[in-house]
Scaffold this motif. Sequence first.
Motif, short mmCIF file in Angstrom:
data_model
loop_
_atom_site.label_atom_id
_atom_site.label_comp_id
_atom_site.label_asym_id
_atom_site.label_seq_id
_atom_site.Cartn_x
_atom_site.Cartn_y
_atom_site.Cartn_z
N TYR A 1 0.86 -1.19 0.00
CA TYR A 1 0.00 0.00 0.00
C TYR A 1 0.89 1.23 0.00
CZ TYR A 1 -3.02 3.61 2.03
OH TYR A 1 -3.72 4.76 2.28
N CYS B 1 -0.05 4.90 -2.03
CA CYS B 1 -0.88 6.11 -2.04
C CYS B 1 -2.36 5.83 -1.85
CB CYS B 1 -0.67 6.84 -3.36
SG CYS B 1 -1.23 5.85 -4.78
N LEU C 1 -1.73 6.20 -7.86
CA LEU C 1 -0.65 7.09 -8.31
C LEU C 1 0.75 6.53 -8.20
CD1 LEU C 1 -2.03 10.32 -6.61
CD2 LEU C 1 -2.22 9.69 -9.02
N ARG D 1 -4.09 -1.67 -10.68
CA ARG D 1 -3.81 -1.13 -9.35
C ARG D 1 -4.76 -1.78 -8.35
NH1 ARG D 1 0.30 -0.09 -11.75
NH2 ARG D 1 0.84 1.98 -12.49
N CYS E 1 -5.35 -1.00 -5.41
CA CYS E 1 -6.08 -0.05 -4.56
C CYS E 1 -7.30 0.52 -5.25
CB CYS E 1 -5.14 1.07 -4.10
SG CYS E 1 -4.57 2.15 -5.42
S1 FES Z 1 -1.28 2.15 -3.52
FE1 FES Z 1 -0.46 3.63 -4.90
S2 FES Z 1 -1.30 3.00 -6.82
FE2 FES Z 1 -2.25 1.73 -5.38
#
Ligand code: FES
Length: 155
Positions: free
Chosen positions: A40, A42, A46, A60, A62
């Motif tokens: 993990y 950002c 990003l 991604r 996230c």
């Molecule tokens: S944690 Fe940064 S792109 Fe997913």
Amino acid sequence: MTQQKQTLEVNGKSFTLDADPNMPILWALRDILGLTGTKYGCGAGLCGACTVHIDGSPVRGCLTSIKQAAGKSVTTIEGLEAEKLKAAWEKHNVPQCGYCQAGQLMSAAALLNTTAKPSEAQIDDAMSGNICRCGTYPRIKAAINTAADNRKAEA
Ligand code: FES
Ligand code: FES
């Protein structure tokens, strides 16, 4: 949050999770399945630290929900079969602190799976979403080139 039974295929195994379908797979992988190689950073798409493959393409973690990943094949750094790439990473001593490196490897592996001998521009393009606070970019590039050359030599 609504808990629901969800099935995820990760690294070739099927898992049934009792989780919110909108939960990002990053948390399902790390907190529920204990696959902490995916990092993990950002949380906003990003930095690339959370990069995994879905059906072979880099995404991604996230920003990808469990329901978006359901029925597809998820691969994490723990399941990545890219021996030549890993050997090249070792040869060039790529990692510094290491935090970004799982994401870097996932992006690099996806690139080499679609482009056997990528150009400098193709490498820059494929790797542009993976940030390294330690500045290992030149070694990452060298390792990708070495892995591509080694694969070609054996083809
Ligand atoms: S944690 Fe940064 S792109 Fe997913
Ligand atoms: S090796 Fe430290 S963030 Fe990339």
